[in-house]
Design a protein around this motif. Structure first.
Motif, short mmCIF file in Angstrom:
data_model
loop_
_atom_site.label_atom_id
_atom_site.label_comp_id
_atom_site.label_asym_id
_atom_site.label_seq_id
_atom_site.Cartn_x
_atom_site.Cartn_y
_atom_site.Cartn_z
N UNK A 272 0.49 -0.92 -0.31
CA UNK A 272 0.17 -0.40 0.04
C UNK A 272 0.98 1.31 0.34
N UNK A 273 0.19 2.09 -0.34
CA UNK A 273 1.37 3.79 -0.34
C UNK A 273 1.77 4.15 1.19
N UNK A 274 1.06 3.42 2.46
CA UNK A 274 1.59 3.71 3.52
C UNK A 274 2.89 2.99 3.99
N UNK A 275 2.45 1.46 3.30
CA UNK A 275 3.62 0.57 3.59
C UNK A 275 4.93 0.82 2.17
N UNK A 276 5.15 1.01 0.95
CA UNK A 276 5.08 2.00 0.58
C UNK A 276 6.12 3.47 0.75
N UNK A 277 5.82 3.90 2.06
CA UNK A 277 6.50 5.17 2.70
C UNK A 277 6.85 4.35 3.78
N UNK A 278 6.93 3.80 4.21
CA UNK A 278 7.33 3.35 5.82
C UNK A 278 8.81 2.83 4.96
N UNK A 279 9.21 1.69 4.00
CA UNK A 279 10.12 0.76 2.87
C UNK A 279 10.99 2.36 2.48
N UNK A 280 10.64 3.18 2.21
CA UNK A 280 11.73 4.44 1.45
C UNK A 280 11.87 4.76 2.72
N UNK A 281 11.08 5.46 4.15
CA UNK A 281 12.14 5.56 4.94
C UNK A 281 12.83 4.70 5.84
N UNK A 282 12.96 3.38 5.57
CA UNK A 282 13.47 2.36 6.40
C UNK A 282 14.66 2.48 5.29
N UNK A 283 14.73 2.29 4.28
CA UNK A 283 15.41 2.47 3.31
C UNK A 283 16.70 3.66 3.65
N UNK A 284 15.80 3.95 3.45
CA UNK A 284 16.70 5.97 3.14
C UNK A 284 17.48 5.55 4.83
N UNK A 285 16.82 5.36 5.81
CA UNK A 285 17.41 5.11 7.10
C UNK A 285 19.00 4.64 7.02
N UNK A 286 18.48 3.09 6.47
CA UNK A 286 19.24 2.47 6.44
C UNK A 286 20.90 3.07 5.73
N UNK A 287 20.40 3.71 4.71
CA UNK A 287 22.12 3.82 3.97
C UNK A 287 22.79 5.02 4.87
N UNK A 288 21.25 5.98 5.15
CA UNK A 288 22.07 7.02 6.27
C UNK A 288 23.31 6.55 7.48
N UNK A 289 22.66 5.42 7.83
CA UNK A 289 23.39 5.06 8.61
C UNK A 289 24.88 4.17 7.78
N UNK A 290 24.80 3.59 7.03
CA UNK A 290 25.96 3.33 6.70
C UNK A 290 26.87 4.35 6.15
N UNK A 291 26.22 5.37 5.55
CA UNK A 291 26.89 6.30 5.62
C UNK A 291 27.81 6.97 6.75
N UNK A 292 27.22 6.83 7.65
CA UNK A 292 27.80 7.45 8.62
C UNK A 292 29.01 6.05 9.48
N UNK A 293 28.59 5.16 8.70
CA UNK A 293 29.51 4.22 9.72
C UNK A 293 31.00 4.13 8.97
#
Length: 83
Positions: free
Chosen positions: A62-83
């Motif tokens: 769903x739209x809300x599930x896709x929003x959660x997916x993109x938020x999770x992915x971008x958070x994961x990307x930010x954490x990996x960049x910070x490491x």
């Protein structure tokens, strides 16, 4: 505006759709190519393919599930960049 399964008005949907568009634009600004695929129960996320950052979203979500997916992915990307 749509309705929820109990027949009430779904006033959150436009807000969720707008937020999804904003997050997709943010992902593209970070250099992501966004692909929508059917994942058959697998988690959508991001990876690097051929030197390009690719963010995958589940077409069946769903739209809300896709929003959660993109938020999770971008958070994961930010954490990996910070490491």
């Amino acid at each position: 505006m749509g309705t929820t399964s109990d027949g009430s008005r779904d006033s959150e949907q436009p807000n969720v759709a707008q937020r999804l568009r904003q997050r997709l634009n943010e992902a593209k600004a970070l250099g992501f190519e966004v692909r929508s695929e059917l994942f058959d129960g697998e988690n959508a996320n991001w990876c690097i393919l051929g030197g390009k950052k690719v963010l995958f979203l589940d077409l069946a979500a769903s739209t809300s599930e896709q929003l959660q997916q993109i938020e999770d992915a971008l958070q994961d990307y930010s954490l990996q960049r910070a490491a």
